[in-house]
Motif scaffolding. Structure first.
Motif, PDB file in Angstrom:
ATOM      1  N   SER A 212       8.407   2.723   8.743  1.00 45.75           N
ATOM      2  CA  SER A 212       7.611   3.911   8.416  1.00 45.75           C
ATOM      3  C   SER A 212       6.114   3.646   8.415  1.00 45.75           C
ATOM      4  CB  SER A 212       8.033   4.465   7.048  1.00 45.75           C
ATOM      5  OG  SER A 212       7.690   3.567   6.008  1.00 45.75           O
ATOM      6  N   VAL A 213       5.707   2.381   8.199  1.00 43.87           N
ATOM      7  CA  VAL A 213       4.271   2.096   8.106  1.00 43.87           C
ATOM      8  C   VAL A 213       3.738   1.303   9.293  1.00 43.87           C
ATOM      9  CG1 VAL A 213       4.309   2.178   5.586  1.00 43.87           C
ATOM     10  CG2 VAL A 213       4.640  -0.014   6.747  1.00 43.87           C
ATOM     11  N   MET A 214       4.633   0.790  10.146  1.00 40.91           N
ATOM     12  CA  MET A 214       4.214   0.015  11.310  1.00 40.91           C
ATOM     13  C   MET A 214       4.837   0.629  12.558  1.00 40.91           C
ATOM     14  SD  MET A 214       2.388  -2.363   9.789  1.00 40.91           S
ATOM     15  CE  MET A 214       2.148  -3.756  10.885  1.00 40.91           C
ATOM     16  N   PRO A 215       4.270   0.374  13.729  1.00 40.40           N
ATOM     17  CA  PRO A 215       4.778   0.999  14.958  1.00 40.40           C
ATOM     18  C   PRO A 215       6.204   0.558  15.291  1.00 40.40           C
ATOM     19  CG  PRO A 215       2.566   0.103  15.291  1.00 40.40           C
ATOM     20  CD  PRO A 215       3.037  -0.406  13.970  1.00 40.40           C
ATOM     21  N   THR A 216       6.958   1.473  15.878  1.00 36.88           N
ATOM     22  CA  THR A 216       8.272   1.167  16.447  1.00 36.88           C
ATOM     23  C   THR A 216       8.227   1.503  17.934  1.00 36.88           C
ATOM     24  OG1 THR A 216       9.142   3.385  15.981  1.00 36.88           O
ATOM     25  CG2 THR A 216       9.442   1.704  14.275  1.00 36.88           C
TER      26      THR A 216
ATOM     27  N   ARG B  39      15.859  -1.571   2.572  1.00 35.10           N
ATOM     28  CA  ARG B  39      14.679  -0.797   2.133  1.00 35.10           C
ATOM     29  C   ARG B  39      13.399  -1.352   2.758  1.00 35.10           C
ATOM     30  NH1 ARG B  39      17.143  -1.814  -3.079  1.00 35.10           N
ATOM     31  NH2 ARG B  39      18.558  -0.090  -3.596  1.00 35.10           N
ATOM     32  N   VAL B  40      13.317  -2.659   2.864  1.00 34.73           N
ATOM     33  CA  VAL B  40      12.135  -3.260   3.487  1.00 34.73           C
ATOM     34  C   VAL B  40      12.073  -2.890   4.968  1.00 34.73           C
ATOM     35  CG1 VAL B  40      11.135  -5.465   4.217  1.00 34.73           C
ATOM     36  CG2 VAL B  40      11.856  -5.137   1.852  1.00 34.73           C
ATOM     37  N   HIS B  41      13.205  -2.936   5.654  1.00 31.90           N
ATOM     38  CA  HIS B  41      13.220  -2.541   7.066  1.00 31.90           C
ATOM     39  C   HIS B  41      12.816  -1.088   7.230  1.00 31.90           C
ATOM     40  CE1 HIS B  41      16.116  -5.999   8.349  1.00 31.90           C
ATOM     41  NE2 HIS B  41      14.855  -6.381   8.323  1.00 31.90           N
TER      42      HIS B  41
ATOM     43  N   ALA C 237       0.818  -1.212   0.000  1.00 30.57           N
ATOM     44  CA  ALA C 237       0.000   0.000   0.000  1.00 30.57           C
ATOM     45  C   ALA C 237       0.854   1.265   0.000  1.00 30.57           C
ATOM     46  CB  ALA C 237      -0.932  -0.001   1.209  1.00 30.57           C
ATOM     47  N   ALA C 238       2.061   1.158   0.570  1.00 32.49           N
ATOM     48  CA  ALA C 238       2.974   2.308   0.601  1.00 32.49           C
ATOM     49  C   ALA C 238       3.755   2.454  -0.690  1.00 32.49           C
ATOM     50  CB  ALA C 238       3.927   2.171   1.778  1.00 32.49           C
ATOM     51  N   GLY C 239       3.521   1.562  -1.655  1.00 30.85           N
ATOM     52  CA  GLY C 239       4.171   1.684  -2.952  1.00 30.85           C
ATOM     53  C   GLY C 239       5.464   0.906  -3.097  1.00 30.85           C
ATOM     54  N   SER C 240       5.791   0.069  -2.133  1.00 33.07           N
ATOM     55  CA  SER C 240       7.040  -0.685  -2.208  1.00 33.07           C
ATOM     56  C   SER C 240       6.967  -1.741  -3.310  1.00 33.07           C
ATOM     57  CB  SER C 240       7.327  -1.375  -0.867  1.00 33.07           C
ATOM     58  OG  SER C 240       8.455  -2.227  -0.976  1.00 33.07           O
TER      59      SER C 240
ATOM     60  N   GLY D 267      24.856  -3.739  25.826  1.00 27.37           N
ATOM     61  CA  GLY D 267      25.335  -2.750  24.866  1.00 27.37           C
ATOM     62  C   GLY D 267      24.231  -1.829  24.366  1.00 27.37           C
ATOM     63  N   THR D 268      24.476  -1.218  23.217  1.00 26.45           N
ATOM     64  CA  THR D 268      23.534  -0.274  22.610  1.00 26.45           C
ATOM     65  C   THR D 268      22.505  -1.036  21.775  1.00 26.45           C
ATOM     66  OG1 THR D 268      25.260   1.406  22.498  1.00 26.45           O
ATOM     67  CG2 THR D 268      23.324   1.721  21.092  1.00 26.45           C
ATOM     68  N   TRP D 269      21.233  -0.641  21.914  1.00 28.58           N
ATOM     69  CA  TRP D 269      20.147  -1.286  21.177  1.00 28.58           C
ATOM     70  C   TRP D 269      19.416  -0.254  20.309  1.00 28.58           C
ATOM     71  CZ3 TRP D 269      17.761  -6.373  21.877  1.00 28.58           C
ATOM     72  CH2 TRP D 269      18.566  -7.245  22.613  1.00 28.58           C
ATOM     73  N   PRO D 270      19.033  -0.634  19.103  1.00 28.67           N
ATOM     74  CA  PRO D 270      18.252   0.276  18.256  1.00 28.67           C
ATOM     75  C   PRO D 270      16.778   0.230  18.632  1.00 28.67           C
ATOM     76  CG  PRO D 270      18.572  -1.778  17.109  1.00 28.67           C
ATOM     77  CD  PRO D 270      19.273  -1.930  18.439  1.00 28.67           C
ATOM     78  N   LEU D 271      15.966   1.026  17.959  1.00 25.12           N
ATOM     79  CA  LEU D 271      14.523   0.923  18.107  1.00 25.12           C
ATOM     80  C   LEU D 271      14.061  -0.460  17.665  1.00 25.12           C
ATOM     81  CD1 LEU D 271      13.232   4.335  16.680  1.00 25.12           C
ATOM     82  CD2 LEU D 271      13.089   3.577  19.048  1.00 25.12           C
ATOM     83  N   LEU D 272      13.059  -0.974  18.339  1.00 22.75           N
ATOM     84  CA  LEU D 272      12.448  -2.220  17.918  1.00 22.75           C
ATOM     85  C   LEU D 272      11.377  -1.925  16.877  1.00 22.75           C
ATOM     86  CD1 LEU D 272      12.028  -4.031  21.359  1.00 22.75           C
ATOM     87  CD2 LEU D 272      14.032  -3.947  19.853  1.00 22.75           C
ATOM     88  N   GLN D 273      11.283  -2.793  15.868  1.00 21.70           N
ATOM     89  CA  GLN D 273      10.331  -2.574  14.783  1.00 21.70           C
ATOM     90  C   GLN D 273       9.872  -3.910  14.225  1.00 21.70           C
ATOM     91  OE1 GLN D 273      13.359  -1.021  11.575  1.00 21.70           O
ATOM     92  NE2 GLN D 273      11.914  -2.462  10.603  1.00 21.70           N
ATOM     93  N   ARG D 274       8.903  -3.885  13.308  1.00 23.11           N
ATOM     94  CA  ARG D 274       8.481  -5.112  12.640  1.00 23.11           C
ATOM     95  C   ARG D 274       9.551  -5.523  11.642  1.00 23.11           C
ATOM     96  NH1 ARG D 274       3.110  -6.280  13.258  1.00 23.11           N
ATOM     97  NH2 ARG D 274       3.778  -8.347  12.545  1.00 23.11           N
ATOM     98  N   ILE D 275       9.786  -6.837  11.541  1.00 23.80           N
ATOM     99  CA  ILE D 275      10.807  -7.367  10.651  1.00 23.80           C
ATOM    100  C   ILE D 275      10.231  -8.565   9.892  1.00 23.80           C
ATOM    101  CG2 ILE D 275      12.628  -6.588  12.208  1.00 23.80           C
ATOM    102  CD1 ILE D 275      13.010  -9.557  13.007  1.00 23.80           C
ATOM    103  N   HIS D 276      11.045  -9.161   9.040  1.00 26.87           N
ATOM    104  CA  HIS D 276      10.599 -10.356   8.327  1.00 26.87           C
ATOM    105  C   HIS D 276      10.389 -11.495   9.316  1.00 26.87           C
ATOM    106  CE1 HIS D 276      10.802 -14.007   5.875  1.00 26.87           C
ATOM    107  NE2 HIS D 276      10.514 -13.264   4.826  1.00 26.87           N
TER     108      HIS D 276
END
Length: 434
Positions: free
Chosen positions: A242-246, A235-237, A164-167, A292-301
């Protein structure tokens, strides 16, 4: 002759997607819904059938087509003949059900096009996919979920959101179908989930695993393709973020990852004693990552490897099968996770491609790993040095999981993850000593 349910009970144990291997099914019908059909000789319906045998009851979707006669070519997908004298067929293999299904999934499209043929994709383990030919050209593929779970299926929600986001990194989404059923374990007594979804069929697409195996066997350079796959993964990540909650990686969330890593390592040592000597070194990697350092959590494959990427002519890599790890409960698969888990999965997949190739071309695998990582970092902008401990932990955890799997199912392949663990630990020691 038998009841329809008795016919299904005798037939279901021979299906690849049936999870109750080793016991006789104890079935009951939760739902039996008729589906409109344009074939006057066919009665199409969808049954939701609960198997109460085994440790965990499992709900299956069984689409059927009932006919008054059977032709010789239909015997391969005949379920049985019921007490009323009707012949019962497995729906996806009978032209009446696929046409009825497309009308439910995408009614506007179904009115505009003519389905000239439908075929079932062979070789699937857990679901059934139907390829629709529109005016003689394969154009749409529909996945029918056989084992059902409460909650939205990430294979549907993630690909639908990206499309839907054009990917163009996922197939174009066509439509989806939900269902509901009784569930005494739910607060309101009802559960719901995805039954099926449809997306564009990618003509000429090649399975990434098969492509990699061919390149490895020939000793051909795969690094350009590996790098572009890394870029597409990034690009998928980015699209999913951008379209799902983090969400932030809270102390509780990080602790949960640590518990999962430690639990899997304990199990692996029980089943693969050869890992005992590496236990402390692996645990040290996990501890470094945890603190250690952790990034934002997000939806993944969630279950990323070469077999989940298709190489499409004039389009490049397209990612598919976002369902997540099959053994994880559905309510866990829709949680935000660490994108580097997908990166780690693909790195392990390159090792597997080399390990499955005569001569075990480790240099080929290492070149692919480096190219994939470089492509991912260039596209994502991730600082690998900041998150290297986390990537090491996820890759080790994946290799530990692989060791358990191979010990149980393919002992001849156990050397692949064991070599991977040894290599990962040696590379970390070399970096620390540099």
């Amino acid at each position: 002759m038998s009841t329809t349910l008795e016919c299904i009970a005798q037939w279901i144990t021979r299906q690849r997607w049936y999870a109750g291997k080793g016991h006789e099914p104890r079935l009951r019908i939760l739902s039996h819904e008729s589906v409109p059909s344009d074939d006057p000789d066919a009665r199409v319906s969808v049954l939701l059938v609960m198997d109460d045998e085994g440790n965990i009851p499992t709900l299956y979707q069984v689409p059927i087509v009932e006919r008054s006669s059977v032709q010789p070519a239909q015997h391969a997908y005949l379920i049985g003949q019921n007490d009323e004298g009707d012949y019962i067929f497995d729906g996806p293999h009978d032209e009446a059900y696929p046409r009825a299904l497309l009308a439910l999934l995408a009614p506007d499209l179904a009115r505009e096009v003519t389905v000239t043929r439908s075929t079932v994709l062979s070789g699937e383990q857990s679901n059934t996919s139907i390829i629709f030919e529109i005016d003689g050209t394969p154009s749409i593929i529909c996945k029918v979920f056989r084992a059902l779970h409460h909650g939205d299926n990430p294979d549907v929600t993630l690909q639908a959101a990206l499309s839907a986001a054009g990917s163009t990194a996922v197939p174009r989404f066509v439509g989806e179908m939900h269902g509901e059923w009784d569930d005494v374990g739910r607060p309101n007594g009802r559960a719901s989930g995805h039954l099926a979804f449809a997306q564009e069929f990618l003509a000429g697409a090649e399975d990434g695993w098969k492509v990699a195996l061919r390149f490895a066997a020939e000793g051909s350079d795969f690094t350009e393709l590996a790098r572009s796959l890394g870029e597409q993964t990034a690009r998928v990540h980015s699209g999913l973020a951008s379209v799902m909650p983090t969400t932030e990686a809270t102390d509780d969330a990080i602790a949960g990852f640590g518990v999962s890593w430690a639990r899997r390592l304990r199990l692996a040592i029980q089943e693969v004693p050869a890992l005992l000597d590496s236990r402390d070194d692996i645990a040290a990697v996990y501890e470094t990552a945890r603190t250690g350092t952790w990034p934002l959590l997000q939806r993944i494959h969630g279950d990323f490897h070469l077999g989940q990427a298709l190489l499409v002519p004039e389009r490049g890599w397209v990612l598919v099968d976002f369902e997540g790890e099959p053994l994880r409960p559905m309510n866990e698969r829709d949680r935000p996770d660490v994108a580097l888990r997908d990166v780690a999965g693909m790195l392990r997949s390159f090792d597997y491609a080399a390990g499955a190739t005569p001569g075990n071309p480790t240099e080929w695998a290492e070149a692919c790993r480096e190219a994939f990582t470089a492509g991912y970092l260039a596209e994502s902008g991730v600082d690998i040095e900041t998150f290297r401990p986390l990537l090491d932990a996820f890759e080790l955890d994946k290799a530990v999981y692989e060791a358990i799997y191979e010990a149980r199912n393919r002992p001849d392949w156990l050397a692949i993850p064991l070599r991977g663990i040894e290599h990962l630990l040696a590379a970390r020691t070399a970096r620390l000593g540099a």
